[in-house]
Design an enzyme around this catalytic site. Structure first.
Site, PDB file in Angstrom:
ATOM      1  N   CYS A 117     -12.989  16.495 -26.616  1.00 49.06           N
ATOM      2  CA  CYS A 117     -13.841  15.641 -25.764  1.00 49.06           C
ATOM      3  C   CYS A 117     -15.314  15.700 -26.154  1.00 49.06           C
ATOM      4  CB  CYS A 117     -13.675  16.018 -24.305  1.00 49.06           C
ATOM      5  SG  CYS A 117     -11.985  15.832 -23.736  1.00 49.06           S
ATOM      6  N   HIS A 254     -19.770  13.216 -20.417  1.00 51.65           N
ATOM      7  CA  HIS A 254     -18.338  13.086 -20.658  1.00 51.65           C
ATOM      8  C   HIS A 254     -17.646  12.753 -19.339  1.00 51.65           C
ATOM      9  CE1 HIS A 254     -14.337  13.635 -21.958  1.00 51.65           C
ATOM     10  NE2 HIS A 254     -14.156  14.814 -21.402  1.00 51.65           N
ATOM     11  N   ASN A 284     -10.179  10.015 -18.545  1.00 53.03           N
ATOM     12  CA  ASN A 284     -10.786  10.819 -19.618  1.00 53.03           C
ATOM     13  C   ASN A 284     -10.288  10.290 -20.965  1.00 53.03           C
ATOM     14  OD1 ASN A 284     -11.532  12.741 -21.480  1.00 53.03           O
ATOM     15  ND2 ASN A 284     -10.863  14.502 -20.259  1.00 53.03           N
TER      16      ASN A 284
HETATM   17  N1  ACO Z   1      -0.835  15.130  -7.809  1.00 56.27           N
HETATM   18  C1  ACO Z   1      -0.611  15.903  -6.730  1.00 56.27           C
HETATM   19  N2  ACO Z   1      -0.745  17.231  -6.748  1.00 56.27           N
HETATM   20  C2  ACO Z   1      -1.121  17.799  -7.911  1.00 56.27           C
HETATM   21  C3  ACO Z   1      -1.369  17.035  -9.074  1.00 56.27           C
HETATM   22  C4  ACO Z   1      -1.198  15.656  -8.980  1.00 56.27           C
HETATM   23  N3  ACO Z   1      -1.423  14.837 -10.030  1.00 56.27           N
HETATM   24  N4  ACO Z   1      -1.734  17.872 -10.073  1.00 56.27           N
HETATM   25  C5  ACO Z   1      -1.734  19.108  -9.563  1.00 56.27           C
HETATM   26  N5  ACO Z   1      -1.343  19.077  -8.259  1.00 56.27           N
HETATM   27  C6  ACO Z   1      -1.207  20.185  -7.321  1.00 56.27           C
HETATM   28  C7  ACO Z   1      -0.973  21.503  -8.028  1.00 56.27           C
HETATM   29  O1  ACO Z   1       0.401  21.679  -8.289  1.00 56.27           O
HETATM   30  C8  ACO Z   1      -1.491  22.481  -6.993  1.00 56.27           C
HETATM   31  O2  ACO Z   1      -0.482  22.647  -5.997  1.00 56.27           O
HETATM   32  P1  ACO Z   1      -0.229  24.095  -5.314  1.00 56.27           P
HETATM   33  O3  ACO Z   1      -1.520  24.426  -4.616  1.00 56.27           O
HETATM   34  O4  ACO Z   1       0.926  23.822  -4.424  1.00 56.27           O
HETATM   35  O5  ACO Z   1       0.060  25.013  -6.482  1.00 56.27           O
HETATM   36  C9  ACO Z   1      -2.652  21.744  -6.331  1.00 56.27           C
HETATM   37  O6  ACO Z   1      -2.434  20.356  -6.620  1.00 56.27           O
HETATM   38  C10 ACO Z   1      -4.018  22.158  -6.851  1.00 56.27           C
HETATM   39  O7  ACO Z   1      -3.975  22.190  -8.283  1.00 56.27           O
HETATM   40  P2  ACO Z   1      -5.272  22.492  -9.135  1.00 56.27           P
HETATM   41  O8  ACO Z   1      -4.925  22.426 -10.581  1.00 56.27           O
HETATM   42  O9  ACO Z   1      -5.906  23.771  -8.633  1.00 56.27           O
HETATM   43  O10 ACO Z   1      -6.193  21.245  -8.712  1.00 56.27           O
HETATM   44  P3  ACO Z   1      -7.725  20.991  -9.012  1.00 56.27           P
HETATM   45  O11 ACO Z   1      -8.432  20.724  -7.748  1.00 56.27           O
HETATM   46  O12 ACO Z   1      -8.298  22.021  -9.934  1.00 56.27           O
HETATM   47  O13 ACO Z   1      -7.691  19.601  -9.785  1.00 56.27           O
HETATM   48  C11 ACO Z   1      -7.849  18.786 -12.051  1.00 56.27           C
HETATM   49  C12 ACO Z   1      -6.989  19.496 -11.004  1.00 56.27           C
HETATM   50  C13 ACO Z   1      -8.117  17.395 -11.568  1.00 56.27           C
HETATM   51  C14 ACO Z   1      -7.062  18.757 -13.359  1.00 56.27           C
HETATM   52  C15 ACO Z   1      -9.194  19.531 -12.250  1.00 56.27           C
HETATM   53  O14 ACO Z   1      -8.945  20.906 -12.345  1.00 56.27           O
HETATM   54  C16 ACO Z   1      -9.963  19.088 -13.469  1.00 56.27           C
HETATM   55  O15 ACO Z   1     -10.482  17.994 -13.537  1.00 56.27           O
HETATM   56  N6  ACO Z   1     -10.130  19.977 -14.463  1.00 56.27           N
HETATM   57  C17 ACO Z   1     -11.027  19.743 -15.612  1.00 56.27           C
HETATM   58  C18 ACO Z   1     -10.428  18.867 -16.658  1.00 56.27           C
HETATM   59  C19 ACO Z   1     -11.401  18.809 -17.837  1.00 56.27           C
HETATM   60  O16 ACO Z   1     -12.609  18.722 -17.665  1.00 56.27           O
HETATM   61  N7  ACO Z   1     -10.922  18.909 -19.038  1.00 56.27           N
HETATM   62  C20 ACO Z   1     -11.856  19.036 -20.166  1.00 56.27           C
HETATM   63  C21 ACO Z   1     -11.780  17.979 -21.075  1.00 56.27           C
HETATM   64  S1  ACO Z   1     -10.129  17.638 -21.540  1.00 56.27           S
HETATM   65  C22 ACO Z   1     -10.016  17.842 -23.252  1.00 56.27           C
HETATM   66  O17 ACO Z   1     -10.896  18.385 -23.860  1.00 56.27           O
HETATM   67  C23 ACO Z   1      -8.764  17.438 -23.901  1.00 56.27           C
END
Ligand code: ACO
Length: 327
Positions: A117, A254, A284
């Site tokens: 990214c 980003h 993304n």
């Molecule tokens: N729909 C519903 N529920 C979901 C989903 C979904 N799509 N995905 C995860 N959940 C659930 C999980 O199973 C978890 O359930 P549990 O509490 O029963 O275990 C709950 O939601 C919380 O999961 P988290 O992963 O802690 O959710 P979070 O609030 O962190 O959001 C997200 C997830 C959106 C992926 C976030 O962490 C994020 O944006 N991370 C950064 C991504 C990023 O910046 N990547 C860098 C660039 S990517 C690259 O370089 C290729």
């Protein structure tokens, strides 16, 4: 002695036709529009059609940037494509783009850069160095991805986040000008690769699913790292240029998650009206996200000559970086 600076003289972008909304995704995995939008700010993303490759999106974005720059394509000295989803293992997507642009006869160098990214910022920094050194006069820098091809469409933690697209800029050397790239800052920390990686590859071999690998991410850990890295990069860039937060006119970050964007904007004391946001419509798009967002605010006429534009990105590796540009 005169000084060379790389000025952005044209931008362009390209998105595939096909939209994939959160509602459609909710029919594929256990998720909802409400969950996706509230956690990420994403409503929909674009998905490349069958037979539509990274190079196709890249070449169209490149053509539009070249048209905006009002230069002949064969006057370019270098093409750099930032991508993690190349058409093939080799040749580079940049070589394919050179051919599709019809400028192979010029024999200009063309190569890819892989920093996920943060790839576009890396490619921009490399192009800037070529121009500052006096090696190149005009450089085409493209960020292009078909990230949909490296997703596990059963993994709701990742498949809801990503989209496909391409963005491009043409850089031109300017002698002793005030405008152009003021500084670039690049970083990597390879010690935490298990938090964000593909589960297969070329040397390591096929993923458990049989292909070349799909994205595996511990989203919440990556989230924390992204916030920290992007904020520290913003501070580093201000310090290096001896400018205050108030002197930054635009933030082009980003587009991974609206909450990461908001925290970076807050660090800069930047109102969201002066932050380029496309994550709601593009998701993304990895290396394409910064140039896609940049093209949108440039074409809307919101970025004006003299504005200071801060670009900042974070991605797999981990890699992160920034560029400060005087428009
Ligand atoms: N729909 C519903 N529920 C979901 C989903 C979904 N799509 N995905 C995860 N959940 C659930 C999980 O199973 C978890 O359930 P549990 O509490 O029963 O275990 C709950 O939601 C919380 O999961 P988290 O992963 O802690 O959710 P979070 O609030 O962190 O959001 C997200 C997830 C959106 C992926 C976030 O962490 C994020 O944006 N991370 C950064 C991504 C990023 O910046 N990547 C860098 C660039 S990517 C690259 O370089 C290729």
């Amino acid at each position: 002695m005169s000084r060379l600076r790389a000025r952005i003289i044209g931008t362009g972008s390209c998105l595939p036709e096909k939209r994939l909304t959160n509602h459609e995704l909710a029919k594929m995995v256990d998720t909802s529009d409400e969950w996706i939008f509230s956690r990420t700010g994403i409503r929909e993303r674009r998905i490349a059609a069958e037979g539509e490759y990274t190079s196709d999106l890249a070449v169209e974005a490149g053509r539009r940037a070249i048209a905006a720059a009002k230069i002949p394509a064969d006057s370019l000295d270098l093409i750099i494509v930032a991508t993690t989803t190349p058409d093939l293992i080799f040749p580079s997507t940049a070589s394919i783009v050179q051919h599709k642009l019809g400028v192979s006869a010029s024999r200009m160098p063309a190569f890819d850069v892989q920093a996920v990214c943060a790839g576009f910022i890396h490619a921009l920094a490399i192009a800037d160095q070529f121009i500052r050194a006096g090696t190149c006069w005009r450089v085409l820098v493209i960020g292009a991805e078909t990230t949909s091809r490296i997703l596990d469409w059963q993994d709701r933690g990742t498949c809801i986040l990503f989209g496909d697209g391409a963005g491009a800029v043409v850089l031109e050397a300017e002698i002793d000008g005030e405008r152009g790239i003021l500084s670039t800052h690049l970083h990597a920390d390879g010690s935490q690769l298990e938090l964000l990686l593909t589960d297969g590859g070329i040397s390591r071999g096929k993923s458990p699913q049989g292909g070349l690998g799909v994205i595996r991410m511990q989203g919440n850990e990556v989230f924390k790292q992204a916030v920290k890295a992007m904020e520290s990069c913003v501070d580093e860039t201000l310090l290096a240029n001896n400018v205050s937060k108030e002197q930054i006119d635009w933030l082009v970050p980003h587009q991974a998650n609206i909450r990461i964007i908001q925290s970076t904007a807050k660090r800069l004391g930047m109102p969201m009206e002066r932050v380029a946001v496309t994550v709601d419509r593009h998701g993304n798009t990895s290396a394409a996200s910064v140039p896609l967002a940049l093209d949108e605010v440039v074409r809307s006429g919101q970025i004006q000559p003299g504005h200071r534009v801060m670009m900042v990105a974070f991605g797999g590796g981990f890699t992160w970086g920034s560029a400060l540009v005087r428009w």
